[in-house]
Write an enzyme that holds these catalytic residues in place. Structure first.
Site, mmCIF file in Angstrom:
data_model
loop_
_atom_site.group_PDB
_atom_site.id
_atom_site.type_symbol
_atom_site.label_atom_id
_atom_site.label_comp_id
_atom_site.label_asym_id
_atom_site.label_seq_id
_atom_site.Cartn_x
_atom_site.Cartn_y
_atom_site.Cartn_z
ATOM 1 N N GLU A 79 44.785 45.723 41.684
ATOM 2 C CA GLU A 79 46.072 45.296 41.532
ATOM 3 C C GLU A 79 46.772 46.424 40.864
ATOM 4 O OE1 GLU A 79 46.430 40.710 41.136
ATOM 5 O OE2 GLU A 79 47.442 41.508 39.240
ATOM 6 N N LYS A 133 53.737 35.104 46.030
ATOM 7 C CA LYS A 133 53.937 33.650 45.493
ATOM 8 C C LYS A 133 55.113 33.095 45.829
ATOM 9 C CE LYS A 133 52.089 34.803 40.942
ATOM 10 N NZ LYS A 133 52.155 35.173 39.284
ATOM 11 N N HIS A 141 18.655 43.918 48.324
ATOM 12 C CA HIS A 141 18.338 43.384 49.457
ATOM 13 C C HIS A 141 19.262 42.597 50.278
ATOM 14 C CE1 HIS A 141 14.253 43.639 47.460
ATOM 15 N NE2 HIS A 141 15.165 43.421 46.441
HETATM 16 O O1 PA5 Z 1 47.374 40.839 36.539
HETATM 17 C C1 PA5 Z 1 48.455 40.194 36.584
HETATM 18 O O2 PA5 Z 1 49.697 40.170 36.355
HETATM 19 C C2 PA5 Z 1 48.327 38.699 37.593
HETATM 20 O O3 PA5 Z 1 46.838 38.649 38.084
HETATM 21 C C3 PA5 Z 1 48.526 37.472 36.708
HETATM 22 O O4 PA5 Z 1 47.646 37.372 35.737
HETATM 23 C C4 PA5 Z 1 48.357 36.199 37.641
HETATM 24 O O5 PA5 Z 1 49.145 36.375 38.757
HETATM 25 C C5 PA5 Z 1 48.575 35.089 36.949
HETATM 26 O O6 PA5 Z 1 49.921 35.033 36.381
HETATM 27 P P1 PA5 Z 1 50.525 34.013 35.048
HETATM 28 O O7 PA5 Z 1 49.395 34.346 33.967
HETATM 29 O O8 PA5 Z 1 51.722 34.407 35.021
HETATM 30 O O9 PA5 Z 1 50.075 32.752 35.622
#
Ligand code: PA5
Length: 429
Positions: free
Chosen positions: A285, A419, A307
């Site tokens: 990410e 989202k 394996h």
């Molecule tokens: O790293 C990130 O910012 C994302 O993976 C968020 O943690 C994830 O989308 C969840 O978001 P939130 O904590 O606002 O619910």
């Protein structure tokens, strides 16, 4: 302290096409040493503020007080409702320090509900006793569909069962923004802040990772101590010994100059398998930002995946490099007796510890023989302090990678976009 062994990354081991020349590597480290300083200088900027998390002693005190207060409730279950960066660090910590089978052993059990699969949710929620459970909703934005849907379901159940919301709920969210904050205020729910400048996947050392795991019995002071120790090492080390700069440089060079867009993290420890999941999100990410930059992280498990995956890793395309996590001293020693059949007599009186060690050495050496570069992080033993070191090391690596790849390591526009589309679909129904 963790030690990094990079001998199988060099061309004298895996050849010129797949490996790195030692001198070229030293020059690369020296040329980029200023990036380490740059990350430290940015510690109060958006995203980079994860560096300050190990210093928050007032948070540790607040959490320890909560743990004490909650002990009298004798919770059987701590149930975290959160997803992505709000869950993966806690899961990694739980498995690493309480063990993947901890549900058989200890109470309270620490559950992470990080999906909205109705079967997954129903199986847990129909099994646990609500009156014996504490629910922690974690969402920085308070707008993420999954944790908010789970929160609303949980709240309804608590109300139906005439249970006290304040007693059974904790919120962890942004100090100012988001939808959870006003609800928490109205219902007088205990709340913990996620620092504004710390993003989800860099938040494991904030209240996000600390609150649930402290309630589950993990030593959060040791965890932060380890993170601090690693931060100091990164700050003080010369480029040729700097673990974060070494890891970032290898990742960058293997991906960009040796055509290896895949990074396999392979712990020889079930307890660290979910750490690989945490890292998978962190790398993917943070760096996967455009069609030209995006190493693909893969997590594997030794010996299990010997394996399953190692055939491909050994003889398949040379598009991967490998990070082994090797435990020097497991918590337990398990010795076999002398009842092996003739062909397996060599195992008589061996320890599982010796066998898993031999398997790790065998795999790393055989990959090197087949010209696949690999490195090993030798981990003295699994405890909270070492986990702190590991989290800080890889977070720092990824902050450096943002600078090397020239991308913003701290945003996630691709996640935001899905989202928005999901919300649109659901609103038009
Ligand atoms: O790293 C990130 O910012 C994302 O993976 C968020 O943690 C994830 O989308 C969840 O978001 P939130 O904590 O606002 O619910």
């Amino acid at each position: 302290m963790i030690e990094i062994d990079i001998k199988n990354a060099f061309s004298n081991k895996v050849g010129l096409r797949n490996g790195i020349g030692e001198r070229i590597f030293r020059n690369f480290l020296s040329k980029n040493k200023n990036l380490v300083t740059k990350v430290f200088q940015s510690k109060d900027k958006n995203g980079y503020a994860f560096l300050n998390l190990p210093d928050d002693q007032s948070l540790v005190r607040k959490i320890k007080k909560q743990v004490k207060d909650h002990q009298k409730n004798k919770w059987e279950n701590i149930v975290v409702l959160g997803i992505g960066g709000s869950a993966l660090g806690g899961i990694a910590l739980r498995d690493a320090l309480l063990g993947p089978h901890h549900f058989l052993e200890k109470k309270p059990h620490l559950f992470f509900v990080d999906n909205i699969d109705p079967d997954f949710v129903t199986q847990l929620f129909s099994y646990i006793k609500f009156e014996k459970s504490l629910f922690i909703t974690i969402s920085k934005s308070g707008k993420t569909i999954e944790p908010m849907a789970l929160y609303s379901y949980t709240k309804e159940k608590l109300i139906q069962k005439k249970l006290n919301l304040k007693k059974h709920l904790i919120f962890i969210t942004d100090p100012k923004k988001g939808t959870l904050r006003p609800i928490g205020k109205e219902e007088n729910i205990t709340m913990f802040d996620i620092p504004e400048k710390v993003g989800g996947r860099f938040s494991v050392l904030s209240s996000v990772g600390l609150v649930p795991t402290a309630l589950g019995g993990i030593d959060i002071s040791a965890l932060l101590r380890g993170a601090k120790k690693m931060r100091d090492v990164i700050k003080k080390s010369k480029p040729e010994n700097n673990p974060a700069l070494i890891l970032a440089s290898l990742q960058y060079i293997f991906d960009n100059r040796r055509n290896k867009p895949m990074t396999v993290m392979m712990p020889y420890s079930n307890s660290l398998f979910r750490f690989g999941d945490w890292y998978r999100q962190l790398l993917a990410e943070s760096i996967g930002k455009n069609p030209k930059t995006g190493p693909t992280p893969i997590n594997a498990l030794g010996t299990t995946d010997q394996h399953s995956q190692v055939q491909l890793y050994s003889e398949g395309p040379k598009d991967k490099w490998f990070i082994f996590l090797h435990i020097l001293k497991y918590k337990n020693t398990l010795k076999l007796n002398g009842n092996m059949p003739k062909e397996l007599e060599f195992l008589n009186n061996k320890k599982l510890n010796d066998i898993i060690d031999a398997a790790y050495i065998g795999t790393s050496e055989s990959l090197a023989k087949n010209k696949h570069p690999n490195i090993t992080l030798h981990i003295p033993k699994l405890n909270a302090e070492i986990l702190g070191e590991l989290f800080m090391l890889f977070e720092f690596q990824v902050a450096l990678l943002g600078l090397l790849y020239k991308v913003d390591a701290f945003n996630q526009p691709g996640v935001e976009q899905q989202k928005i589309i999901t919300k649109k679909i659901l609103s038009n129904k």
